[in-house]
Design a protein around this motif. Structure first.
Motif, PDB file in Angstrom:
ATOM      1  N   VAL A 294      13.306  31.825   5.464  1.00 52.70           N
ATOM      2  CA  VAL A 294      11.972  31.391   4.586  1.00 52.70           C
ATOM      3  C   VAL A 294      11.304  30.191   4.837  1.00 52.70           C
ATOM      4  N   GLY A 295      11.609  29.459   6.045  1.00 52.82           N
ATOM      5  CA  GLY A 295      10.840  28.527   6.544  1.00 52.82           C
ATOM      6  C   GLY A 295      11.353  27.149   6.435  1.00 52.82           C
ATOM      7  N   SER A 296      11.882  26.953   5.189  1.00 52.39           N
ATOM      8  CA  SER A 296      12.556  25.412   5.094  1.00 52.39           C
ATOM      9  C   SER A 296      13.081  25.294   3.654  1.00 52.39           C
ATOM     10  N   LEU A 297      13.507  24.278   3.532  1.00 55.19           N
ATOM     11  CA  LEU A 297      14.418  23.822   2.153  1.00 55.19           C
ATOM     12  C   LEU A 297      13.237  23.711   0.961  1.00 55.19           C
ATOM     13  N   ARG A 298      12.186  23.089   1.467  1.00 51.62           N
ATOM     14  CA  ARG A 298      11.101  22.654   1.015  1.00 51.62           C
ATOM     15  C   ARG A 298      10.323  23.966   0.357  1.00 51.62           C
TER      16      ARG A 298
ATOM     17  N   PRO B   3      13.350  37.277  11.198  1.00 48.37           N
ATOM     18  CA  PRO B   3      12.398  36.502  12.157  1.00 48.37           C
ATOM     19  C   PRO B   3      12.333  35.049  11.646  1.00 48.37           C
ATOM     20  N   GLN B   4      11.916  34.307  12.408  1.00 53.01           N
ATOM     21  CA  GLN B   4      11.758  32.883  11.972  1.00 53.01           C
ATOM     22  C   GLN B   4      10.509  32.289  11.602  1.00 53.01           C
ATOM     23  N   TYR B   5      10.572  31.717  10.199  1.00 52.24           N
ATOM     24  CA  TYR B   5       9.382  31.397   9.658  1.00 52.24           C
ATOM     25  C   TYR B   5       9.367  29.868   9.820  1.00 52.24           C
TER      26      TYR B   5
END
Length: 372
Positions: A113-117, A214-216
């Protein structure tokens, strides 16, 4: 008296927290500490490495700096750092078709999803690992195409699906049962209408034998030029091929992206539309167009005007020379479309409204002056 008593509500909250901790591990703030920040960094752990079948780099790390002739304020950034982008092929993993969030052994993979934020800011998705899971028994690898907002879907989700399809040609695409029109329309345009035969629809998270994750990245406001090249070669070329020549400067279209059907429409927009119409502009409602129609409309544009919003994502389809005029409400400025314009070599200008969410006369005059 309706509803729970205060004591019952407290007990319910404690029970839910206990269940979350039991399933996800200790909670810090809103996030489980057991989240995996980077699969590549965590791959030396035995309980992680046994799930990793392959790590495939699809874009290179790079620093991008745009040379812009105009003097710009600091809130319009012209330099960004892009890390290497990977595709992870995982064994025995679970993923939600609603958000794309993936997990192994109840450990959420942040890169999905990209990050904790982004997990915390973009809606309540922490409950997803606690939902019933469907076992999806298919021999092919699986990738999720989740329905983000149009900007994030076009510039993040769709490119990652294309990377997955290119790397694993037999990959199956999982979508939510009620996907937005632009998702299905965009996939049909990018992959061909026959690709829909291989779509898998699910309303619950799915556990699969082979999952492509996939890496976000954590900074979605910056789009990697390598991603723009992919969209233009793999998608735009099918709708507006290179032999489809543009008109001469001055004969191409001038479009205004209307937000007349949006709840976030700026007050005064109807008057601005009329003034632009008198100046030779076409008023475009992107939500009324098919995906391919949007590609063609922006491909032909020489001047694009619009208030900050998802419609400006279609700048990816424009060709230089092109002038872009973005209208910002007061106290809300985000430079994602400025960056997109710089990446494509467009002449980018902006107008900031002085009266909150209203296009006042001064702002209208400034817009008209920039497009004469």
């Amino acid at each position: 008296m309706t509803g729970l008593s205060e004591s019952a509500a407290k007990r319910r909250k404690q029970l839910l927290r206990f269940i979350s901790t039991d399933l996800l591990g200790p909670i810090a703030g809103k996030m489980p500490k057991s989240c995996i920040e980077s699969l590549e960094k965590a791959s030396f752990h035995a309980n992680i490495s046994r799930h990793i079948l392959d790590i495939v780099p699809v874009t290179e790390a790079r620093i991008v700096k745009h040379e812009v002739a105009a003097k710009l304020p600091p809130f319009l950034r012209t330099e960004a750092v892009f890390g290497k982008r990977n595709l992870y092929l995982l064994h025995n993993a679970t993923v939600s078709p609603l958000s794309g969030m993936a997990w192994i052994e109840n450990r959420v993979i942040e890169e999905s999803v990209g990050s904790l934020r982004r997990i915390m800011d973009w809606g309540d998705v922490l409950h997803e690992p606690m939902l019933p899971v469907t076992e999806l028994r298919v021999p092919q690898p699986v990738v999720v195409c989740h329905p983000a907002s149009y900007y994030h879907w076009l510039l993040e989700v769709l490119p990652n699906v294309l990377f997955a399809v290119t790397t694993f040609p037999d990959v199956r695409i999982v979508l939510p049962e009620h996907s937005p029109r632009y998702v299905l329309d965009g996939l049909a345009t990018a992959l061909g209408p026959e690709a829909a035969r291989d779509f898998i629809f699910s309303s619950t998270p799915v556990r699969v034998d082979r999952l492509v994750v996939p890496q976000y990245h954590a900074q979605p406001e910056f789009t990697d030029p390598q991603v723009l090249e992919l969209l233009r070669s793999a998608v735009k070329a099918k709708v507006a091929p290179s032999q489809h020549r543009l008109g001469t400067p001055g004969s191409r279209s001038r479009i205004y992206i209307s937000r007349g059907k949006s709840r976030r429409r700026l007050a005064g927009e109807a008057e601005l539309e009329e003034r632009l119409r008198q100046a030779g502009f076409s008023i475009l409602h992107c939500e009324a167009l098919s995906f391919a129609e949007q590609v063609r409309a922006f491909h032909e544009a020489e001047v694009v005007v619009g208030s900050h919003g998802a419609g400006l994502s279609n700048l990816v389809w424009c060709e230089p020379p092109c002038r872009v005029v973005e209208i910002f409400p007061k106290n809300y400025i985000l430079d994602c479309f400025a960056w997109l314009s710089f990446s494509r070599g467009f002449d980018y200008r902006y107008v900031i409204c002085d009266t909150g969410h209203k296009i006042d006369q001064l702002a209208m005059d400034a817009v008209l002056a920039l497009v004469q």
